[in-house]
Write a protein that holds these residues in place. Structure first.
Motif, PDB file in Angstrom:
ATOM      1  N   GLN A 294       0.832  -1.206   0.000  1.00 52.18           N
ATOM      2  CA  GLN A 294       0.000   0.000   0.000  1.00 52.18           C
ATOM      3  C   GLN A 294       0.872   1.264   0.000  1.00 52.18           C
ATOM      4  N   ILE A 295       1.967   1.215   0.767  1.00 49.76           N
ATOM      5  CA  ILE A 295       2.833   2.394   0.882  1.00 49.76           C
ATOM      6  C   ILE A 295       4.243   1.974   0.426  1.00 49.76           C
ATOM      7  N   PRO A 296       4.500   2.023  -0.881  1.00 50.95           N
ATOM      8  CA  PRO A 296       5.769   1.488  -1.387  1.00 50.95           C
ATOM      9  C   PRO A 296       7.002   2.253  -0.934  1.00 50.95           C
ATOM     10  N   TRP A 297       6.797   3.511  -0.492  1.00 51.74           N
ATOM     11  CA  TRP A 297       7.971   4.293  -0.084  1.00 51.74           C
ATOM     12  C   TRP A 297       8.347   4.066   1.381  1.00 51.74           C
ATOM     13  N   LEU A 298       7.523   3.282   2.107  1.00 56.43           N
ATOM     14  CA  LEU A 298       7.741   3.134   3.553  1.00 56.43           C
ATOM     15  C   LEU A 298       9.107   2.516   3.883  1.00 56.43           C
ATOM     16  N   VAL A 299       9.427   1.388   3.243  1.00 54.88           N
ATOM     17  CA  VAL A 299      10.696   0.707   3.569  1.00 54.88           C
ATOM     18  C   VAL A 299      11.903   1.557   3.156  1.00 54.88           C
ATOM     19  N   PRO A 300      11.938   2.123   1.921  1.00 52.64           N
ATOM     20  CA  PRO A 300      13.062   3.011   1.601  1.00 52.64           C
ATOM     21  C   PRO A 300      13.179   4.184   2.575  1.00 52.64           C
ATOM     22  N   ALA A 301      12.017   4.724   3.020  1.00 51.29           N
ATOM     23  CA  ALA A 301      12.048   5.852   3.970  1.00 51.29           C
ATOM     24  C   ALA A 301      12.664   5.416   5.293  1.00 51.29           C
ATOM     25  N   LEU A 302      12.328   4.196   5.741  1.00 50.41           N
ATOM     26  CA  LEU A 302      12.904   3.688   6.994  1.00 50.41           C
ATOM     27  C   LEU A 302      14.414   3.506   6.859  1.00 50.41           C
ATOM     28  N   TYR A 303      14.837   2.993   5.697  1.00 50.44           N
ATOM     29  CA  TYR A 303      16.281   2.839   5.479  1.00 50.44           C
ATOM     30  C   TYR A 303      16.980   4.205   5.483  1.00 50.44           C
ATOM     31  N   ALA A 304      16.375   5.187   4.780  1.00 49.37           N
ATOM     32  CA  ALA A 304      16.978   6.527   4.732  1.00 49.37           C
ATOM     33  C   ALA A 304      17.089   7.099   6.145  1.00 49.37           C
ATOM     34  N   ALA A 305      16.017   6.913   6.952  1.00 46.50           N
ATOM     35  CA  ALA A 305      16.041   7.405   8.332  1.00 46.50           C
ATOM     36  C   ALA A 305      17.132   6.688   9.133  1.00 46.50           C
ATOM     37  N   GLY A 306      17.280   5.386   8.909  1.00 45.38           N
ATOM     38  CA  GLY A 306      18.324   4.617   9.601  1.00 45.38           C
ATOM     39  C   GLY A 306      19.711   5.111   9.236  1.00 45.38           C
ATOM     40  N   ILE A 307      19.914   5.418   7.967  1.00 44.26           N
ATOM     41  CA  ILE A 307      21.228   5.904   7.511  1.00 44.26           C
ATOM     42  C   ILE A 307      21.549   7.255   8.153  1.00 44.26           C
ATOM     43  N   ILE A 308      20.532   8.160   8.179  1.00 49.73           N
ATOM     44  CA  ILE A 308      20.745   9.478   8.796  1.00 49.73           C
ATOM     45  C   ILE A 308      21.030   9.307  10.292  1.00 49.73           C
ATOM     46  N   THR A 309      20.312   8.370  10.939  1.00 47.03           N
ATOM     47  CA  THR A 309      20.562   8.100  12.363  1.00 47.03           C
ATOM     48  C   THR A 309      21.996   7.608  12.560  1.00 47.03           C
ATOM     49  N   GLY A 310      22.460   6.746  11.665  1.00 45.80           N
ATOM     50  CA  GLY A 310      23.836   6.241  11.749  1.00 45.80           C
ATOM     51  C   GLY A 310      24.852   7.365  11.684  1.00 45.80           C
ATOM     52  N   GLU A 311      24.571   8.368  10.840  1.00 47.53           N
ATOM     53  CA  GLU A 311      25.494   9.507  10.714  1.00 47.53           C
ATOM     54  C   GLU A 311      25.477  10.360  11.986  1.00 47.53           C
ATOM     55  N   VAL A 312      24.280  10.527  12.566  1.00 51.29           N
ATOM     56  CA  VAL A 312      24.181  11.315  13.801  1.00 51.29           C
ATOM     57  C   VAL A 312      24.909  10.585  14.941  1.00 51.29           C
ATOM     58  N   LEU A 313      24.775   9.244  14.959  1.00 50.85           N
ATOM     59  CA  LEU A 313      25.442   8.452  16.006  1.00 50.85           C
ATOM     60  C   LEU A 313      26.963   8.593  15.933  1.00 50.85           C
ATOM     61  N   LEU A 314      27.475   8.876  14.736  1.00 52.05           N
ATOM     62  CA  LEU A 314      28.920   9.039  14.570  1.00 52.05           C
ATOM     63  C   LEU A 314      29.473  10.100  15.519  1.00 52.05           C
ATOM     64  N   VAL A 315      28.704  11.205  15.661  1.00 49.92           N
ATOM     65  CA  VAL A 315      29.171  12.259  16.571  1.00 49.92           C
ATOM     66  C   VAL A 315      28.544  12.144  17.956  1.00 49.92           C
ATOM     67  N   ALA A 316      27.313  11.616  18.031  1.00 49.45           N
ATOM     68  CA  ALA A 316      26.626  11.563  19.326  1.00 49.45           C
ATOM     69  C   ALA A 316      27.181  10.449  20.212  1.00 49.45           C
ATOM     70  N   VAL A 317      27.543   9.321  19.614  1.00 52.55           N
ATOM     71  CA  VAL A 317      28.030   8.180  20.412  1.00 52.55           C
ATOM     72  C   VAL A 317      29.491   7.865  20.072  1.00 52.55           C
TER      73      VAL A 317
END
Lengths: 263, 86
Positions: A14-37
């Motif tokens: 139903q929402i084909p962009w959902l999984v790519p959006a979750l991956y994109a959010a995960g990637i951005i989170t990974g970049e933030v973790l680089l400096v935060a953690v």
């Protein structure tokens, strides 16, 4: 378990962009973790996302494979940049060492999806020559703004013609061109299949997040804006050349020329 | 700019211990993917070729990283133990 699986399958249909959006959010989170953690946390997130994206891309065909395999490139970029022991080496050597494996990844991902250079905008831009030149020239003042924000150390010892020529060549091939082909060429092209025109915004967010490591919010915002402008120009004109030239002028100015003039 | 080396300009990777941990971790990611590829190849499934193509897109760049780590680590060991640098 079966009910959950059916629900997820129905939801992603139903929402084909959902999984790519979750991956994109995960990637951005990974970049933030680089400096935060720290780098270890970032590597864990990016390594996991890379493995999941490989499995996801391999189990699909067509557009889904294009989207997931393109998304693989960002975690791969970070895994490479964290994994190569470049500390203590001259800056230009660092650029070449980090850019070379990424070029290889780009070529292989393009082969997986049977993408041609023309398919990602590496085509002559005769019809939009004015736009391309205008965009390219934008790189020069942007380089000054970037240098004023983060005050980078020069990537060459002196402004001699040999140093400058070598610096421009290495930075253009292994940094500017590789990043433009990755973000505006492969990733944006794939994400516009998943998100429509919003793919430009998602790509720009991912591009900006790649600069979180500079620890400068104004610089991250600047690169986000640069990503939006370059992305929109590539989307409208269908050619990458202006963005590559602008990115090259931006980086060469900020790392090779402005540090000598501003000090 | 240079998203590739920005994490180093802010001093995040200055610690030699952190560098070694990261080098080993990336090598483990590479070996893990290699293991998955060989497992898929051994199944002889008709879709194996497609899977291997996608896996190779990550494995070959990481192989280059792996070789760089080996060469640079040997150079460091050579400089410390043979040339007496540091």
């Amino acid at each position: 378990m079966n009910q959950v699986s059916t629900f997820l399958r129905l939801y992603t249909r139903q929402i084909p962009w959902l999984v790519p959006a979750l991956y994109a959010a995960g990637i951005i989170t990974g970049e933030v973790l680089l400096v935060a953690v720290g780098p270890a946390a970032a590597l864990t997130v990016h390594g996991t996302l890379l493995t999941l994206l490989i499995l996801h891309a391999a189990s699909h065909e067509g557009v889904k494979r294009l989207v997931y395999s393109a998304l693989m490139l960002h975690p791969l970029l970070r895994v490479i940049s964290l994994g190569v022991p470049t500390t203590g080496l001259p800056p230009l050597v660092q650029h070449a060492m980090l850019g070379a494996p990424l070029w290889l990844a780009l070529v292989l991902i393009m082969r997986v999806n049977q993408t041609t250079p023309a398919g990602i905008g590496l085509t002559p831009a005769r019809q939009s020559l004015g736009w391309q030149i205008g965009l390219a020239l934008l790189g020069w003042p942007l380089g000054l703004v970037a240098a004023l924000i983060i005050h980078p150390a020069p990537a060459i010892a002196s402004l001699s013609p040999v140093n400058l020529g070598l610096g421009v060549l290495i930075i253009t091939v292994f940094s500017s061109a590789v990043e433009e082909v990755l973000f505006r060429g492969v990733l944006q092209t794939a994400l516009t299949h998943a998100f429509g025109v919003y793919g430009i915004l998602v790509t720009s967010l991912m591009f900006a997040s790649a600069y979180v490591g500079t620890l400068s919010l104004p610089f991250v915002l600047l690169m986000g804006a640069v990503g939006l402008v370059f992305g929109w120009a590539v989307y409208r004109t269908g050619s990458l050349w202006g963005a590559i030239a602008a990115h090259s002028l931006l980086t060469c100015g900020a790392l090779l020329i402005w540090p000598f003039i501003l000090r | 700019m240079t998203a590739l080396i920005n994490s180093m300009t802010s001093g995040l990777l200055d610690s030699p211990v952190m560098n070694t941990t990261l080098n080993i971790s990336v090598i483990l990611v590479f070996l893990g993917l290699l293991l998955i590829r060989e497992f898929i190849r051994s199944t002889g499934d008709s879709r194996a070729d497609g899977w291997i193509k996608v896996l190779n897109a990550a494995i070959f760049p990481l192989l280059v990283v792996f070789l760089m780590v080996i060469v640079l680590r040997f150079r460091l060991i050579f400089e410390i133990h043979v040339l007496g640098v540091l």
